[in-house]
Write a protein that holds these residues in place. Structure first.
Motif, PDB file in Angstrom:
ATOM      1  N   VAL A  32      -4.134   7.325  27.112  1.00  0.00           N
ATOM      2  CA  VAL A  32      -3.805   8.041  28.355  1.00  0.00           C
ATOM      3  C   VAL A  32      -5.104   8.251  29.132  1.00  0.00           C
ATOM      4  O   VAL A  32      -5.991   8.975  28.696  1.00  0.00           O
ATOM      5  CB  VAL A  32      -3.121   9.400  28.069  1.00  0.00           C
ATOM      6  CG1 VAL A  32      -2.782  10.111  29.369  1.00  0.00           C
ATOM      7  CG2 VAL A  32      -1.870   9.204  27.227  1.00  0.00           C
ATOM      8  N   LYS A  33      -5.189   7.575  30.296  1.00  0.00           N
ATOM      9  CA  LYS A  33      -6.451   7.543  31.058  1.00  0.00           C
ATOM     10  C   LYS A  33      -6.946   8.931  31.453  1.00  0.00           C
ATOM     11  O   LYS A  33      -8.129   9.227  31.343  1.00  0.00           O
ATOM     12  CB  LYS A  33      -6.266   6.716  32.328  1.00  0.00           C
ATOM     13  CG  LYS A  33      -6.268   5.228  32.072  1.00  0.00           C
ATOM     14  CD  LYS A  33      -7.657   4.635  32.284  1.00  0.00           C
ATOM     15  CE  LYS A  33      -7.832   3.313  31.552  1.00  0.00           C
ATOM     16  NZ  LYS A  33      -6.742   2.366  31.721  1.00  0.00           N
ATOM     17  N   ASN A  34      -6.042   9.801  31.944  1.00  0.00           N
ATOM     18  CA  ASN A  34      -6.493  11.085  32.478  1.00  0.00           C
ATOM     19  C   ASN A  34      -6.856  12.103  31.410  1.00  0.00           C
ATOM     20  O   ASN A  34      -7.489  13.104  31.687  1.00  0.00           O
ATOM     21  CB  ASN A  34      -5.407  11.689  33.371  1.00  0.00           C
ATOM     22  CG  ASN A  34      -5.297  10.961  34.704  1.00  0.00           C
ATOM     23  OD1 ASN A  34      -6.226  10.277  35.115  1.00  0.00           O
ATOM     24  ND2 ASN A  34      -4.172  11.109  35.367  1.00  0.00           N
ATOM     25  N   ALA A  35      -6.419  11.884  30.171  1.00  0.00           N
ATOM     26  CA  ALA A  35      -6.596  12.894  29.125  1.00  0.00           C
ATOM     27  C   ALA A  35      -8.017  12.875  28.580  1.00  0.00           C
ATOM     28  O   ALA A  35      -8.725  11.866  28.663  1.00  0.00           O
ATOM     29  CB  ALA A  35      -5.597  12.645  28.008  1.00  0.00           C
ATOM     30  N   ALA A  51      -1.494  13.493  24.091  1.00  0.00           N
ATOM     31  CA  ALA A  51      -2.640  13.668  24.977  1.00  0.00           C
ATOM     32  C   ALA A  51      -3.245  15.044  24.734  1.00  0.00           C
ATOM     33  O   ALA A  51      -2.521  16.020  24.553  1.00  0.00           O
ATOM     34  CB  ALA A  51      -2.225  13.526  26.436  1.00  0.00           C
ATOM     35  N   TYR A  53      -5.936  17.879  26.309  1.00  0.00           N
ATOM     36  CA  TYR A  53      -6.742  18.344  27.446  1.00  0.00           C
ATOM     37  C   TYR A  53      -7.549  19.559  26.995  1.00  0.00           C
ATOM     38  O   TYR A  53      -7.000  20.507  26.458  1.00  0.00           O
ATOM     39  CB  TYR A  53      -5.853  18.717  28.632  1.00  0.00           C
ATOM     40  CG  TYR A  53      -5.302  17.507  29.355  1.00  0.00           C
ATOM     41  CD1 TYR A  53      -6.055  16.874  30.339  1.00  0.00           C
ATOM     42  CD2 TYR A  53      -4.057  16.990  29.030  1.00  0.00           C
ATOM     43  CE1 TYR A  53      -5.563  15.769  31.016  1.00  0.00           C
ATOM     44  CE2 TYR A  53      -3.549  15.869  29.689  1.00  0.00           C
ATOM     45  CZ  TYR A  53      -4.318  15.264  30.685  1.00  0.00           C
ATOM     46  OH  TYR A  53      -3.828  14.170  31.335  1.00  0.00           O
ATOM     47  N   ARG A  56     -10.796  23.775  27.984  1.00  0.00           N
ATOM     48  CA  ARG A  56     -10.840  24.097  29.401  1.00  0.00           C
ATOM     49  C   ARG A  56     -10.481  25.564  29.600  1.00  0.00           C
ATOM     50  O   ARG A  56     -10.101  26.233  28.642  1.00  0.00           O
ATOM     51  CB  ARG A  56      -9.886  23.194  30.189  1.00  0.00           C
ATOM     52  CG  ARG A  56      -8.436  23.284  29.726  1.00  0.00           C
ATOM     53  CD  ARG A  56      -7.577  22.330  30.549  1.00  0.00           C
ATOM     54  NE  ARG A  56      -6.198  22.311  30.103  1.00  0.00           N
ATOM     55  CZ  ARG A  56      -5.242  21.594  30.683  1.00  0.00           C
ATOM     56  NH1 ARG A  56      -5.517  20.833  31.719  1.00  0.00           N
ATOM     57  NH2 ARG A  56      -4.009  21.622  30.231  1.00  0.00           N
TER      58      ARG A  56
ATOM     59  N   GLU B  62       1.224   5.388  34.900  1.00  0.00           N
ATOM     60  CA  GLU B  62       2.024   4.807  33.833  1.00  0.00           C
ATOM     61  C   GLU B  62       3.341   5.569  33.706  1.00  0.00           C
ATOM     62  O   GLU B  62       3.338   6.784  33.562  1.00  0.00           O
ATOM     63  CB  GLU B  62       1.224   4.893  32.531  1.00  0.00           C
ATOM     64  CG  GLU B  62       1.662   3.915  31.503  1.00  0.00           C
ATOM     65  CD  GLU B  62       0.729   3.922  30.291  1.00  0.00           C
ATOM     66  OE1 GLU B  62      -0.500   4.067  30.467  1.00  0.00           O
ATOM     67  OE2 GLU B  62       1.255   3.804  29.181  1.00  0.00           O
ATOM     68  N   ALA B  94       0.209  13.776  31.723  1.00  0.00           N
ATOM     69  CA  ALA B  94      -0.087  12.900  32.855  1.00  0.00           C
ATOM     70  C   ALA B  94      -1.376  13.230  33.599  1.00  0.00           C
ATOM     71  O   ALA B  94      -2.022  12.349  34.149  1.00  0.00           O
ATOM     72  CB  ALA B  94       1.083  12.901  33.838  1.00  0.00           C
ATOM     73  N   SER B  95      -1.752  14.506  33.640  1.00  0.00           N
ATOM     74  CA  SER B  95      -3.001  14.873  34.296  1.00  0.00           C
ATOM     75  C   SER B  95      -3.342  16.301  33.914  1.00  0.00           C
ATOM     76  O   SER B  95      -2.485  17.031  33.428  1.00  0.00           O
ATOM     77  CB  SER B  95      -2.877  14.757  35.822  1.00  0.00           C
ATOM     78  OG  SER B  95      -2.432  15.983  36.363  1.00  0.00           O
ATOM     79  N   ASN B 148       1.011   8.969  32.631  1.00  0.00           N
ATOM     80  CA  ASN B 148      -0.314   9.158  33.233  1.00  0.00           C
ATOM     81  C   ASN B 148      -0.151   9.019  34.743  1.00  0.00           C
ATOM     82  O   ASN B 148       0.552   8.128  35.214  1.00  0.00           O
ATOM     83  CB  ASN B 148      -1.291   8.098  32.706  1.00  0.00           C
ATOM     84  CG  ASN B 148      -2.730   8.451  33.014  1.00  0.00           C
ATOM     85  OD1 ASN B 148      -3.292   9.401  32.463  1.00  0.00           O
ATOM     86  ND2 ASN B 148      -3.345   7.701  33.905  1.00  0.00           N
ATOM     87  N   SER B 149      -0.766   9.944  35.466  1.00  0.00           N
ATOM     88  CA  SER B 149      -0.515   9.961  36.898  1.00  0.00           C
ATOM     89  C   SER B 149      -1.789   9.663  37.669  1.00  0.00           C
ATOM     90  O   SER B 149      -2.795  10.356  37.537  1.00  0.00           O
ATOM     91  CB  SER B 149       0.081  11.331  37.254  1.00  0.00           C
ATOM     92  OG  SER B 149      -0.491  11.841  38.402  1.00  0.00           O
ATOM     93  N   ASP B 150      -1.771   8.574  38.447  1.00  0.00           N
ATOM     94  CA  ASP B 150      -2.889   8.278  39.337  1.00  0.00           C
ATOM     95  C   ASP B 150      -2.357   7.788  40.682  1.00  0.00           C
ATOM     96  O   ASP B 150      -2.715   6.723  41.155  1.00  0.00           O
ATOM     97  CB  ASP B 150      -3.839   7.258  38.709  1.00  0.00           C
ATOM     98  CG  ASP B 150      -5.096   7.080  39.553  1.00  0.00           C
ATOM     99  OD1 ASP B 150      -5.402   7.981  40.366  1.00  0.00           O
ATOM    100  OD2 ASP B 150      -5.764   6.044  39.434  1.00  0.00           O
TER     101      ASP B 150
END
Lengths: 245, 271
Positions: A32-35, A51, A53, A56, B62, B94-95, B148-150
């Motif tokens: 997962v790119k954003n994680a 995922a 995070y 924070r 995604e 997702a973000s 995943n949100s972009d």
């Protein structure tokens, strides 16, 4: 009649596995790119994305703890993950699993290193196949490592159970529904501590010990696959170089 | 949302200036021209337990769509039609800005706009999904999970839904003694056309297709247009606070038709 369906005369189970055989397990790190950290696991037919995070800032603020980090965990099943469609709203089952999952992961983390912060672990079950909480814990622990969270050990999880007189490793969906006992276990392989233990079904004390021992041996096998997945992401090329040499 | 709101605002403004400057030279920050889509990948049949499923990657966005088919009562006023129910959830994976919970207004708009394209184009011939008129019909659930949100969740979700429906195998139900029986057989769904959405944002005077999160953060307005296989427009949604000129809208409708055809043939290639 039950045992006929779940176990044949040669000791093979309904899906062709032996008594001590795990389903096939595949873990991919960093999906997962954003994680901050993530992992994808296929555990038999289970398909789960995790995922992470954090650490924070905590929202709402009053949840923050002055001396350590808050760990939050959400276990959630996609509506298309089960045979009949699952309502997307969280069920009581999902709330309980989120809780035991969090409690199984917490002992592995050094949360005092991140006071006043929060770490969120989101476990999404894309397809469920019995043992999704164990599969989820395995992926979650790898995702936490991928996020660079300070930890004492990985958490490896696996279930064992009883099909009539046989204690078997890694209960699948059918065996969970039709079998006689299901015992999910999570384990810190290096510290030799149990962090999740649940049981549905009947066991004698002797069977209980056998079941626990079997589940822990399963956890140890899973641990090797978790390590391998992390190695592949972080030392992938070096490993290939070694093989060539 | 972010740890230090003020510094984020300053960074955003700096980034916006940078973006406006690039746009004035006809460039986007990721190097695309205004009418290019990002890298587009589809994988189908990833969920065995669903009647149909697809995972779409549009750049770093995604989305997974899954189709489940059950039986139930028809909707009121639509007694002779199968029921189609769509949902979309932006997962907290997702973000960093998504909080777990019931879908917020953006997620609801997302599923409703995608739903509108499918429903208005009559992609599924719901008239063929009736068991006992007025009493028992097929209920088709299409559920979407944003992993995943972009940016441009609308198009990614639209493509995932279309691909999942197109490649799905519906169970065949029969009525025996007034009871619904699953025959264990499957059939291809009654597909009539392929609705495909195209989304653009306006930043200043520039209109950009397939916006990223960063571009959406700087947008003045957004527009989504869905066309079906014959090029006719079946759904439109203008979003966000800014306006579009009539000229911009007319120009965009032409782009949506041409670009929609391009995306449609990409999705068709899967079969």
């Amino acid at each position: 009649m039950k045992e006929l369906a779940l176990m044949d005369e040669n000791g093979k189970r309904s899906d062709g596995r032996g008594i001590d055989e795990l389903r096939s397990i595949k873990i991919t790190v960093g999906v997962v790119k954003n994680a901050d950290g993530s992992a994808y696991i296929e555990f038999g037919k289970n398909k789960i994305i995790v995922a992470v995070y954090g650490p924070r800032e905590v929202h709402p603020k009053h949840m923050a703890l002055p001396d350590r980090c808050v760990l939050r965990c959400r276990y959630h099943m996609s509506p298309f993950s089960t045979d009949t469609r699952k309502n997307p709203a969280p069920s009581r089952r999902e709330v309980e699993i989120s809780k035991v999952m969090r409690e199984s992961l917490e002992p592995s983390l050094i949360l005092s290193d991140y006071p006043r912060a929060v770490i969120d672990v989101f476990v999404e079950v894309l397809q469920a196949d019995g043992g999704s909480r164990c599969a989820g814990i395995n992926a979650a622990s790898v995702a936490l490592a991928d996020a660079g969270i300070n930890m004492r050990d990985l958490v490896s999880a696996c279930a064992a159970g009883r099909l009539s007189d046989n204690i078997v490793l890694d209960i699948n969906d059918l065996e969970d529904k039709e079998g006689d006992a299901d015992m999910p276990v999570a384990y810190l392989p290096n510290l030799e501590q149990v962090t999740l233990l649940q049981l549905d079904g009947k066991l004698t004390t002797a069977q209980f010990s056998e079941c626990l021992e079997k589940a822990i041996s399963g956890c140890k096998s899973v641990y090797e696959i978790q390590k391998e997945a992390l190695m592949k992401k972080y030392f992938g090329n070096e490993m290939e170089l070694k093989e060539e040499a | 949302m972010s740890s230090s709101k003020r510094s984020t605002v300053i960074v955003e403004q700096l980034r916006k200036q940078q973006m406006l400057e690039a746009l004035s030279r006809g460039k986007r920050l990721d190097g695309r021209d205004f009418e290019s889509y990002r890298n587009f990948e589809i994988e189908i049949g990833i969920i065995d337990k669903a009647s149909g499923s697809a995972k779409v990657k549009l750049g770093n966005t995604e989305v997974i769509a899954g189709v489940k088919v059950e039986t139930g009562e028809p909707f009121e006023g639509l007694e002779n039609k199968g029921a189609l129910i769509m949902s979309a959830e932006v997962l907290p994976t997702a973000s960093p800005h998504v909080e777990p919970g019931p879908p917020d207004e953006d997620a609801i708009e997302l599923s409703r706009v995608v739903d509108r394209g499918i429903r208005e184009s009559e992609m599924l011939d719901l008239g063929k999904l009736v068991l006992i008129p007025g009493k028992i019909v097929y209920t088709v659930f299409v559920d979407c999970s944003i992993i995943n949100s972009d940016g441009n969740l609308l198009d990614a979700t639209s493509y995932a839904v279309v691909a999942a429906l197109l490649t799905s195998k519906f169970p065949i139900y029969e009525i025996k003694d007034e009871q619904v029986v699953d025959t264990g057989k499957t059939m291809p769904p009654p597909i009539t056309t392929m609705p495909v959405s195209i989304t653009a944002v306006r930043i200043g005077e520039s209109v950009l297709l397939d916006p990223t999160t960063e571009e959406e953060a700087c947008m003045d307005a957004r527009i989504t247009m869905t066309t079906q296989s014959d090029g006719n427009i079946v759904a439109v949604q203008k979003g966000f606070t800014g306006p579009f000129s009539v000229n911009q809208i007319v120009q965009f409708s032409e782009i949506a038709r041409i670009k929609g055809e391009e995306m449609r043939s990409k999705i068709k290639e899967l079969n």
